[in-house]
Design a protein around this motif. Structure first.
Motif, PDB file in Angstrom:
ATOM      1  N   SER A  28       0.835  -1.196   0.000  1.00  0.00           N
ATOM      2  CA  SER A  28       0.000   0.000   0.000  1.00  0.00           C
ATOM      3  C   SER A  28       0.871   1.248   0.000  1.00  0.00           C
ATOM      4  CB  SER A  28      -0.957  -0.011   1.191  1.00  0.00           C
ATOM      5  OG  SER A  28      -0.237   0.168   2.380  1.00  0.00           O
ATOM      6  N   ALA A  29       2.050   1.163   0.623  1.00  0.00           N
ATOM      7  CA  ALA A  29       2.947   2.317   0.622  1.00  0.00           C
ATOM      8  C   ALA A  29       3.350   2.647  -0.811  1.00  0.00           C
ATOM      9  CB  ALA A  29       4.186   2.038   1.461  1.00  0.00           C
ATOM     10  N   SER A  32       0.454   4.422  -2.815  1.00  0.00           N
ATOM     11  CA  SER A  32       0.041   5.810  -2.636  1.00  0.00           C
ATOM     12  C   SER A  32       1.175   6.810  -2.785  1.00  0.00           C
ATOM     13  CB  SER A  32      -0.696   5.985  -1.315  1.00  0.00           C
ATOM     14  OG  SER A  32      -0.020   5.306  -0.309  1.00  0.00           O
ATOM     15  N   ILE A  33       2.417   6.331  -2.779  1.00  0.00           N
ATOM     16  CA  ILE A  33       3.509   7.232  -3.138  1.00  0.00           C
ATOM     17  C   ILE A  33       3.675   7.100  -4.642  1.00  0.00           C
ATOM     18  CG2 ILE A  33       5.984   7.632  -2.929  1.00  0.00           C
ATOM     19  CD1 ILE A  33       5.709   6.889  -0.002  1.00  0.00           C
ATOM     20  N   PRO A 265       2.607  11.726  -0.049  1.00  0.00           N
ATOM     21  CA  PRO A 265       1.378  12.283   0.525  1.00  0.00           C
ATOM     22  C   PRO A 265       1.541  12.655   1.997  1.00  0.00           C
ATOM     23  CG  PRO A 265       1.169   9.914   0.248  1.00  0.00           C
ATOM     24  CD  PRO A 265       2.498  10.292  -0.330  1.00  0.00           C
ATOM     25  N   GLY A 266       0.800  13.649   2.419  1.00  0.00           N
ATOM     26  CA  GLY A 266       0.743  14.014   3.832  1.00  0.00           C
ATOM     27  C   GLY A 266       1.906  14.886   4.270  1.00  0.00           C
ATOM     28  N   GLN A 267       1.935  15.154   5.566  1.00  0.00           N
ATOM     29  CA  GLN A 267       2.971  16.004   6.148  1.00  0.00           C
ATOM     30  C   GLN A 267       4.120  15.147   6.640  1.00  0.00           C
ATOM     31  OE1 GLN A 267       0.753  17.797   9.335  1.00  0.00           O
ATOM     32  NE2 GLN A 267      -0.006  19.487   8.056  1.00  0.00           N
ATOM     33  N   ASN A 269       6.166  12.874   5.587  1.00  0.00           N
ATOM     34  CA  ASN A 269       5.919  11.436   5.419  1.00  0.00           C
ATOM     35  C   ASN A 269       7.161  10.615   5.778  1.00  0.00           C
ATOM     36  OD1 ASN A 269       5.344   8.788   4.333  1.00  0.00           O
ATOM     37  ND2 ASN A 269       3.550   9.786   3.407  1.00  0.00           N
TER      38      ASN A 269
HETATM   39  C1  LIG Z   1       2.827   8.470   3.878  1.00  0.00           C
HETATM   40  O1  LIG Z   1       2.545   7.838   2.702  1.00  0.00           O
HETATM   41  C2  LIG Z   1       1.795   6.652   2.879  1.00  0.00           C
HETATM   42  C3  LIG Z   1       1.726   5.992   1.561  1.00  0.00           C
HETATM   43  O2  LIG Z   1       2.899   5.351   1.353  1.00  0.00           O
HETATM   44  C4  LIG Z   1       0.452   6.984   3.431  1.00  0.00           C
HETATM   45  O3  LIG Z   1      -0.296   5.817   3.595  1.00  0.00           O
HETATM   46  C5  LIG Z   1       0.641   7.692   4.754  1.00  0.00           C
HETATM   47  O4  LIG Z   1      -0.602   8.109   5.239  1.00  0.00           O
HETATM   48  C6  LIG Z   1       1.543   8.874   4.590  1.00  0.00           C
HETATM   49  N1  LIG Z   1       1.909   9.411   5.863  1.00  0.00           N
HETATM   50  C7  LIG Z   1       1.514  10.598   6.284  1.00  0.00           C
HETATM   51  C8  LIG Z   1       2.087  11.056   7.589  1.00  0.00           C
HETATM   52  O5  LIG Z   1       0.742  11.286   5.670  1.00  0.00           O
END
Ligand SMILES: *[C@@H]1O[C@H](CO)[C@@H](O)[C@H](O)[C@H]1NC(C)=O
Ligand SMILES: *[C@@H]1O[C@H](CO)[C@@H](O)[C@H](O)[C@H]1NC(C)=O
Length: 301
Positions: A28-29, A32-33, A265-267, A269
Motif C-alpha cells: 500500500s505504501a 500511494s507514493i 502524501p501528507g505532512q 511522510n
Molecule cells: C505516507 O505515505 C503513505 C503511503 O505510502 C500513506 O499511507 C501515509 O498516510 C503517509 N503518511 C503521512 C504522515 O501522511
C-alpha cells in the motif's frame, strides 16, 4: 500449458505472500507514493531555474543579464531586485509571460550555513509577527531565524509584487527558492496573500528545511499551494528536528536515488521513499545532495 495445480499453488503462495502483514504495508505504501510523469517533472524546470537564478547578483537579475540562469527563462521581465548576499539574501521579482505568473525568487545558502542556521541553538519557534501576518493565530509558529530573514525584505517585496501584478494584469504569483531561500519563500507564501487579494499563490521550494510547527504546517496546507522538492539524501529537509517541535507541511516531492521523482502524501511522510524516512538522521544524509542536481539544474550562479 500450465497445469491447474501449478496455477493453484502459485495463486495460493501469492495469496499467502499478500496475506503476510509486512508485505501488505509495503504494497500500500508503494501504491500511494506515486511517481511523477516525465511531463510533470519537466513542468517544474522553469521554476527550478528561477530558484537557481536567485543566487545571481541583483545588478544582473534587474536587467536579466545573469548568463545561463537568466537564459534558461529568456522571456522573463524583471521589475525589482535587491539584497547583498550576506546580511540580506539576494531576491528578485518580475513577470514570466510563459508561466503567466509573477515570480519572486529568494537566494539560499550553502549546506553548512543552512544547517547551522536551522539548528542554531539561539533559534526558537515563535508566533508570526502580527503586523506582517495580521489575523494568523498565535499558535502558528515559525523558526525565529527564518522569520527574521523573511521580515528583512517583506514589505519591499510586497510593493514589488503589487506593482508587477498591476503592470501585467497577473492572476498568479509563484514564489521560489532553494535552501534558506525556500524557507523565506514559504514565509512569503503565508505573508503575501494576507495583503493581496484576487490572485492565486504557489510556492515551489527546493531543499527546504522545516520552517514551523504543526499549526504552521496545518495553516500552510489550508491556505497555500506548496511543492517542496528534496534531492536524494539531502540533510536540510530533516532539520530542524521534529523532536524540537518542527513539522513539514504537505507537498513533498522526493527525488530518489534512481532519479525517479515521487510525490509523498501528507505532512513529513516517514516512508523511506520520502526525505524524512530516507534520512533518519543527519549522519545518514549526504550534504552534497543539497544543491542538486534537480532534473539537471544545480543551484547557484
Ligand atoms: C505516507 O505515505 C503513505 C503511503 O505510502 C500513506 O499511507 C501515509 O498516510 C503517509 N503518511 C503521512 C504522515 O501522511
Ligand atoms: C545590466 O546592468 C548592469 C549594471 O546595472 C550593466 O553593467 C550591464 O551592462 C547591463 N547589462 C545589460 C545586458 O543591459
Amino acid at each position: 500449458m500450465l497445469s491447474t495445480s501449478f496455477i493453484t499453488s502459485a495463486l495460493l503462495s501469492s495469496l499467502s505472500y499478500v496475506a503476510a502483514a509486512p508485505a501488505l504495508v509495503e504494497l500500500s505504501a508503494r501504491q500511494s507514493i506515486t511517481a511523477l510523469t516525465a511531463a510533470q517533472i519537466s513542468a517544474f524546470k522553469p521554476f527550478t531555474n528561477f530558484a537557481s537564478t536567485a543566487y545571481c547578483q541583483p545588478s544582473t537579475t534587474i536587467n536579466w543579464s545573469c548568463g545561463a540562469n537568466c537564459a534558461a527563462n529568456p522571456d522573463f521581465i524583471p521589475t525589482a531586485s535587491g539584497g547583498d548576499g550576506s546580511s540580506v539574501q539576494f531576491w528578485y521579482v518580475g513577470f514570466s509571460p510563459s508561466q503567466a505568473s509573477v515570480i519572486v525568487g529568494h537566494q539560499g545558502t550553502d549546506t553548512s550555513q543552512i544547517t547551522a542556521d536551522a539548528t542554531d541553538a539561539d533559534a526558537f519557534l515563535e508566533s508570526l509577527d502580527s503586523t506582517l501576518f495580521p489575523g494568523v493565530s498565535s499558535s502558528v509558529e515559525a523558526h525565529s531565524g527564518f522569520a527574521n530573514e523573511q521580515a528583512k525584505t517583506a514589505t519591499t517585496i510586497l510593493a514589488a509584487v503589487q506593482s508587477t501584478i498591476a503592470a501585467h494584469k497577473a492572476t498568479k504569483v509563484t514564489i521560489v527558492g532553494h535552501s534558506l531561500g525556500a524557507a523565506i519563500a514559504l514565509l512569503d507564501g503565508v505573508y503575501l496573500p494576507l495583503h493581496i487579494s484576487g490572485v492565486s499563490f504557489q510556492v515551489i521550494g527546493y531543499g527546504m528545511p522545516r520552517v514551523g510547527n504543526q499549526a504552521f504546517a496545518n495553516y500552510v496546507d489550508a491556505h497555500l499551494a506548496l511543492t517542496h522538492i528534496n534531492n536524494k539524501e539531502d540533510i536540510v529537509p530533516i532539520v530542524p528536528g521534529k523532536f524540537l517541535g518542527y513539522h513539514h507541511p504537505s507537498g513533498e516531492v522526493h527525488i530518489m536515488d534512481n532519479n525517479q521523482w515521487v510525490s509523498c502524501p501528507g505532512q513529513d511522510n516517514s516512508s523511506n521513499e520520502c526525505s524524512t524516512g530516507d534520512v533518519p538522521n543527519i549522519f545518514e544524509g549526504d550534504t552534497s545532495d543539497h544543491d542538486g542536481p534537480y532534473d539537471g539544474v544545480t543551484m547557484g550562479c
